[in-house]
Design an enzyme around this catalytic site. Structure first.
Site, short mmCIF file in Angstrom:
data_model
loop_
_atom_site.label_atom_id
_atom_site.label_comp_id
_atom_site.label_asym_id
_atom_site.label_seq_id
_atom_site.Cartn_x
_atom_site.Cartn_y
_atom_site.Cartn_z
CE LYS A 9 -3.70 -2.58 2.47
NZ LYS A 9 -4.69 -2.55 3.54
CE1 TYR A 49 -9.25 -3.61 0.47
CE2 TYR A 49 -8.54 -1.59 -0.41
CZ TYR A 49 -8.02 -2.92 0.40
OH TYR A 49 -6.98 -2.80 0.96
CG PHE A 57 -13.04 1.27 7.42
CD1 PHE A 57 -12.85 0.57 6.45
CD2 PHE A 57 -13.65 0.53 8.36
CE1 PHE A 57 -13.02 -0.89 6.17
CE2 PHE A 57 -13.94 -0.92 8.28
CZ PHE A 57 -13.50 -1.54 6.96
NE ARG A 85 -5.88 -12.73 4.91
CZ ARG A 85 -6.48 -11.82 4.85
NH1 ARG A 85 -6.39 -10.75 3.88
NH2 ARG A 85 -7.53 -11.49 5.62
CB THR A 91 -7.06 -6.78 9.81
OG1 THR A 91 -7.52 -7.77 8.82
CG2 THR A 91 -7.56 -5.28 8.80
NE ARG A 102 -2.02 -5.71 7.17
CZ ARG A 102 -2.90 -6.33 6.84
NH1 ARG A 102 -3.77 -7.45 7.27
NH2 ARG A 102 -3.68 -5.95 5.26
CG ASN A 112 -3.43 -2.57 6.97
OD1 ASN A 112 -3.27 -2.21 5.96
ND2 ASN A 112 -4.41 -3.49 7.32
CG HIS A 115 -4.69 -6.58 -0.37
ND1 HIS A 115 -5.90 -6.76 0.25
CD2 HIS A 115 -4.67 -7.25 -1.50
CE1 HIS A 115 -6.80 -7.65 -0.37
NE2 HIS A 115 -5.91 -8.07 -1.49
CD GLU A 126 -8.33 -9.54 -3.70
OE1 GLU A 126 -7.04 -9.69 -3.61
OE2 GLU A 126 -9.32 -9.00 -2.94
P1 ATP Z 1 -6.52 -6.16 3.21
O1 ATP Z 1 -7.95 -6.57 2.50
O2 ATP Z 1 -6.12 -4.76 2.81
O3 ATP Z 1 -5.51 -7.25 3.09
P2 ATP Z 1 -7.74 -7.53 5.55
O4 ATP Z 1 -7.89 -8.29 4.37
O5 ATP Z 1 -6.58 -7.96 6.70
O6 ATP Z 1 -6.69 -6.28 4.61
P3 ATP Z 1 -10.32 -6.38 5.34
O7 ATP Z 1 -11.24 -6.70 6.26
O8 ATP Z 1 -10.33 -6.85 4.10
O9 ATP Z 1 -8.97 -6.76 6.08
O10 ATP Z 1 -10.12 -4.96 5.33
C1 ATP Z 1 -9.56 -4.04 4.39
C2 ATP Z 1 -8.58 -2.96 4.47
O11 ATP Z 1 -9.41 -1.94 5.25
C3 ATP Z 1 -7.82 -3.30 5.74
O12 ATP Z 1 -6.58 -3.54 5.67
C4 ATP Z 1 -7.87 -1.75 6.58
O13 ATP Z 1 -6.66 -1.08 5.86
C5 ATP Z 1 -8.86 -1.43 6.27
N1 ATP Z 1 -9.83 -1.42 7.63
C6 ATP Z 1 -10.33 -2.70 7.71
N2 ATP Z 1 -11.10 -2.18 9.20
C7 ATP Z 1 -10.66 -1.19 9.44
C8 ATP Z 1 -11.11 -0.25 10.39
N3 ATP Z 1 -11.75 -0.77 11.31
N4 ATP Z 1 -10.90 0.97 10.41
C9 ATP Z 1 -9.97 1.44 9.38
N5 ATP Z 1 -9.40 0.73 8.36
C10 ATP Z 1 -10.02 -0.43 8.40
MG MG Z 2 -9.18 -8.11 3.07
#
Ligand code: ATP
Ligand code: MG
Length: 137
Positions: A9, A49, A57, A85, A91, A102, A112, A115, A126
């Site tokens: 990111k 997303y 958010f 992962r 996350t 992370r 974070n 992705h 994706e």
């Molecule tokens: P990613 O999809 O980025 O790999 P992830 O699968 O671990 O992350 P997701 O639930 O898919 O988590 O959320 C996607 C992204 O949205 C997270 O990586 C984070 O940057 C953001 N995000 C998730 N939860 C929150 C939150 N509570 N507040 C702010 N940002 C959030």
């Molecule tokens: Mg995700």
């Protein structure tokens, strides 16, 4: 062979973590089959997303992911979706274990660093969204 989509990111690129992150995936034994640095068009970010588009958010997330260059990658290897992962960590970086990307490099869920696709079907979706066939070896 199994493939997954990984993206460093804007915060990870800006903090010069690209080499460190690629090194961890290589050291683990995975093969890089696609790589590009790019500014992410808003439409691509929203599609990527789209499962989160009802979250409070969401707008901040799209704004962040389009705020600077992202390094998009496809990695290949046995069990790479789940293993990536694990390398990435939870996350919320405050919950991710030390030794994960992370866990070692982030403190904020909105910043974070990286992705990774969360399942095999997500990975296929994706990869197709971010890369054309000709861009993959
Ligand atoms: P990613 O999809 O980025 O790999 P992830 O699968 O671990 O992350 P997701 O639930 O898919 O988590 O959320 C996607 C992204 O949205 C997270 O990586 C984070 O940057 C953001 N995000 C998730 N939860 C929150 C939150 N509570 N507040 C702010 N940002 C959030
Ligand atoms: Mg995700």
């Amino acid at each position: 062979m199994e493939r997954t989509f990984v993206a460093i990111k804007p915060d990870g690129v800006q903090r010069k973590l690209v080499g460190e992150i690629i090194g961890r995936f290589e050291a683990k034994g995975f093969t890089l089959v696609g790589l590009k640095q790019m500014m992410v068009p808003k439409e691509l970010a929203e599609k990527h997303y789209e499962a989160l588009n009802d979250k409070p958010f969401f707008n901040g997330l799209i704004e962040f992911i389009t705020s600077g260059p992202v390094v998009a990658m496809v990695w290949e290897g046995d069990g790479v979706v789940a293993s990536a992962r694990k390398l990435i960590g939870a996350t919320n970086p405050l919950a991710s274990e030390p030794g994960t990307i992370r866990g070692d490099f982030a403190v904020n869920v909105g910043r974070n660093v990286i992705h990774g696709s969360d399942a095999l079907e997500t990975a296929q979706r994706e990869i197709a969204l971010w890369f054309s066939e000709e861009q993959l070896s």
